[in-house]
Enzyme design. Sequence first.
Site, PDB file in Angstrom:
ATOM      1  CB  SER A  68      -0.888   0.012   1.245  1.00 17.04           C
ATOM      2  OG  SER A  68      -1.516   1.271   1.434  1.00 17.04           O
ATOM      3  CE1 TYR A  81      -4.063  -2.168   4.824  1.00 18.76           C
ATOM      4  CE2 TYR A  81      -3.233   0.029   4.330  1.00 18.76           C
ATOM      5  CZ  TYR A  81      -3.705  -1.202   3.904  1.00 18.76           C
ATOM      6  OH  TYR A  81      -3.818  -1.466   2.567  1.00 18.76           O
ATOM      7  CB  SER A  91       0.797  -4.627   8.638  1.00 19.39           C
ATOM      8  OG  SER A  91      -0.167  -4.007   7.797  1.00 19.39           O
TER       9      SER A  91
END
Length: 330
Positions: A164, A177, A180
Amino acid sequence: MLPRRLLLVAGLAALVGRRALKTPADLTGKSVLITGGSRGLGLALGREFAARGAHLTLMARDAAELGRAAADLRGRGARVLTVAGDVTVDADIARALDATEAEYGRLDVLANVAGIIQTGPLANMTEADFRDIMEVNTFGPLKMTRAALPLLRAVRGRVLLVASVGGKVGIPHLAPYSVSKFALVGLGQVLRAELAPEGVTVTTVCPGLMQTGSARNATVKGQHTREYALFATLDNLPVISMSAPEAARRMVNATVRGDAEAMIGGPAMLLRTAQAIAPQLTADLMALGNRFLPRPTPSNRGVTGKNAETQITQKNPIKRAAEAEFNEAE
């Protein structure tokens, strides 16, 4: 200044030359295993791989969702195998790989898509939240990739890691998030270097916001309705967010080219570039933006997005369409 410009021009020329000379992999008849393949981005990737002639194995935890996804893909002419399993469970991983080998005789591409997301203030995130998301988003791809190596080595296969832009820039209210995904980006770089001599190519993609319909399955903490309204609206905002089919197309393109890393979408590219060129300014802007986000609450209780819906999010036509198209609606 001139030497730096020459180096930049030389670097860009080398990149263009590499893409021009490198022959993309042909996916016709190839075996692709997609974790998290039952809905959202995983399903969009399944459609894109299948459209290019690949045979699919979909792995996800929910058997009913897998059945609907398989029916969708078979209706488009795809050959599909499904395996209900969890990427954090060794026995499930082994079962998925064994089933793939038994069905297709090989594994050419492992697409690590399965993941979870939590949104909310850092103050409402617990250590357990960080550990839980690391198990799925980081250790899941690690375990899957290591277990799949014997099959991938045999055919000089490829690994796709879906990270991401949050793995390049820390995003407020997405702390676990982002952590990770930062770890996953690092994992991708190490795997790329260490598996190259074995003929296995690793590609890490870093998308920005995508219209996959998956926001309703996120865990929301803090002021639930306000957090979810903001998250779901941004996730489906034209220009800022990308359509799932276009994101999937770009990810598969990066995989078949064998790119080391690819930013998916203009906003993701701009944010990564800003972080690289002006990290102090980017950090200051992130801190400023955080001031306008919902404040923490005394309770750390989390709810799923679908339980924090409001009239604003329920009536969003882009959101509703994405949920229906990518198997996210009930």
